[in-house]
Design a protein around this motif. Structure first.
Motif, short mmCIF file in Angstrom:
data_model
loop_
_atom_site.label_atom_id
_atom_site.label_comp_id
_atom_site.label_asym_id
_atom_site.label_seq_id
_atom_site.Cartn_x
_atom_site.Cartn_y
_atom_site.Cartn_z
N UNK A 166 0.97 -1.28 -0.05
CA UNK A 166 0.00 -0.01 0.14
C UNK A 166 0.86 1.15 0.03
N UNK A 167 0.92 2.05 -1.06
CA UNK A 167 1.78 3.35 -1.04
C UNK A 167 1.09 4.09 -0.07
N UNK A 168 2.10 4.95 0.25
CA UNK A 168 2.04 6.17 1.53
C UNK A 168 2.82 7.25 0.91
N UNK A 169 2.60 8.33 1.58
CA UNK A 169 3.54 9.40 1.56
C UNK A 169 3.60 9.95 3.22
N UNK A 170 4.60 10.74 3.44
CA UNK A 170 4.80 11.28 4.77
C UNK A 170 4.74 12.78 4.55
N UNK A 171 3.76 13.37 5.40
CA UNK A 171 3.52 14.94 5.13
C UNK A 171 3.83 15.25 6.61
N UNK A 172 5.09 15.94 6.79
CA UNK A 172 5.54 16.34 8.05
C UNK A 172 5.86 14.96 8.57
N UNK A 227 -2.06 8.16 2.99
CA UNK A 227 -2.25 7.35 2.02
C UNK A 227 -3.20 8.05 0.86
N UNK A 228 -2.80 8.01 -0.36
CA UNK A 228 -3.34 8.60 -1.60
C UNK A 228 -4.52 7.68 -1.66
N UNK A 229 -5.75 8.29 -1.98
CA UNK A 229 -6.86 7.74 -2.26
C UNK A 229 -6.86 6.82 -3.17
N UNK A 230 -6.08 7.07 -4.37
CA UNK A 230 -6.17 6.18 -5.40
C UNK A 230 -4.96 4.79 -5.03
N UNK A 231 -4.27 4.83 -4.12
CA UNK A 231 -3.47 3.54 -3.51
C UNK A 231 -4.40 2.72 -3.14
N UNK A 232 -5.60 3.27 -2.26
CA UNK A 232 -6.32 2.11 -1.93
C UNK A 232 -7.25 1.34 -3.13
N UNK A 233 -7.61 2.11 -4.13
CA UNK A 233 -8.06 1.65 -5.28
C UNK A 233 -6.86 0.65 -5.92
N UNK A 234 -5.98 0.93 -6.09
CA UNK A 234 -4.84 0.08 -6.57
C UNK A 234 -4.59 -1.32 -5.51
N UNK A 235 -4.66 -1.12 -4.34
CA UNK A 235 -4.74 -2.22 -3.45
C UNK A 235 -5.70 -3.21 -3.73
N UNK A 236 -7.19 -2.57 -3.95
CA UNK A 236 -8.14 -3.57 -3.87
C UNK A 236 -8.20 -4.29 -5.54
N UNK A 237 -7.66 -3.39 -6.24
CA UNK A 237 -7.58 -3.91 -7.63
C UNK A 237 -6.35 -5.06 -7.74
#
Length: 59
Positions: free
Chosen positions: A31-37, A42-52
């Motif tokens: 599951x892709x994620x990014x660090x903000x400070x 988790x980007x919303x589209x990363x959820x969709x990619x994981x489910x796919x």
């Protein structure tokens, strides 16, 4: 309008799993994620990619 970046607890809720499992998926690179400070998002589209990817594995 839906948020572009989700908090870990929001992603967990969408996936129907716990926060710890979301962190496990991030750590395993599933599951892709990014660090903000100091916060993990988790980007919303990363959820969709994981489910796919789960659906493709099931097929």
């Amino acid at each position: 309008m839906e948020p572009i970046l989700l908090r870990v607890d929001e992603a967990a809720h969408l996936l129907g799993i716990g926060r710890t499992r979301v962190y496990d998926l991030i750590r395993l690179g599933q599951l892709r994620s990014v660090k903000v400070f100091d916060s993990r998002r988790i980007p919303r589209d990363a959820i969709d990619e994981y489910v796919r990817s789960l659906m493709a594995q099931a097929a």
